[in-house]
Design a protein around this motif. Structure first.
Motif, PDB file in Angstrom:
ATOM      1  N   LYS A  33       7.263  67.611  35.825  1.00  0.00           N
ATOM      2  CA  LYS A  33       8.332  66.836  36.475  1.00  0.00           C
ATOM      3  C   LYS A  33       7.786  66.068  37.674  1.00  0.00           C
ATOM      4  CE  LYS A  33      12.303  69.722  35.277  1.00  0.00           C
ATOM      5  NZ  LYS A  33      13.326  70.662  35.793  1.00  0.00           N
ATOM      6  N   THR A  44       7.631  62.032  38.109  1.00  0.00           N
ATOM      7  CA  THR A  44       8.255  61.367  39.250  1.00  0.00           C
ATOM      8  C   THR A  44       7.230  60.509  39.992  1.00  0.00           C
ATOM      9  OG1 THR A  44       9.798  63.220  39.483  1.00  0.00           O
ATOM     10  CG2 THR A  44       9.554  61.767  41.378  1.00  0.00           C
ATOM     11  N   LYS A  79       6.489  57.432  37.933  1.00  0.00           N
ATOM     12  CA  LYS A  79       7.610  56.495  38.002  1.00  0.00           C
ATOM     13  C   LYS A  79       7.593  55.747  39.336  1.00  0.00           C
ATOM     14  CE  LYS A  79      12.576  56.441  37.180  1.00  0.00           C
ATOM     15  NZ  LYS A  79      13.775  57.248  36.958  1.00  0.00           N
ATOM     16  N   THR A  80       7.276  56.453  40.415  1.00  0.00           N
ATOM     17  CA  THR A  80       7.214  55.828  41.731  1.00  0.00           C
ATOM     18  C   THR A  80       6.066  54.820  41.800  1.00  0.00           C
ATOM     19  OG1 THR A  80       8.086  57.847  42.711  1.00  0.00           O
ATOM     20  CG2 THR A  80       7.029  56.302  44.198  1.00  0.00           C
TER      21      THR A  80
END
Length: 123
Positions: free
Chosen positions: A80, A84, A87-88
């Protein structure tokens, strides 16, 4: 439960084999008793080995289960976090690509407007 049914099957097979040997033995009674006694010792030894192996398997399964219970949640959290972070990191590039696509679409629209006008002036 599978180990229990295996042991029941093993015991049934041993008893059945002993009965068959008793009724079909061409040996005398004393020889047959000696043969049965020696085979009984061997079978007991093998049965103890099987029980020890079953204990080892149970212990291994318990260890695997506890390791899985401890490891899987941390792996999921790590995935996870990585997702994240990815994605950032990709967000600014994604915005740049969207802007470039929009600019290309606008350029295509302008070219489509210019093409008919240039055809008319060429005639």
């Amino acid at each position: 439960m599978k180990a229990k049914s295996f042991l029941i099957g093993l015991t049934t097979g041993l008893v059945s084999g002993a009965v068959v040997v008793l009724f079909s033995a061409p040996q005398s009674g004393a020889q047959l008793r000696q043969y049965i006694a020696s085979n009984t010792t061997g079978v007991k030894s093998k049965l103890q080995d099987v029980q020890a192996e079953i204990g080892n398997v149970k212990q291994s399964i318990g260890t695997l289960k506890s390791e899985a219970q401890n490891s899987i949640p941390s792996i999921i959290n790590e995935l996870k976090d990585n997702f994240t972070a990815f994605k950032t990191e990709i967000e600014p590039e994604s915005e740049k690509l969207k802007q470039e696509i929009e600019n290309l679409q606008n350029s295509i629209k302008e070219i489509e407007k210019i093409i008919p006008q240039s055809k008319n002036s060429a005639q």
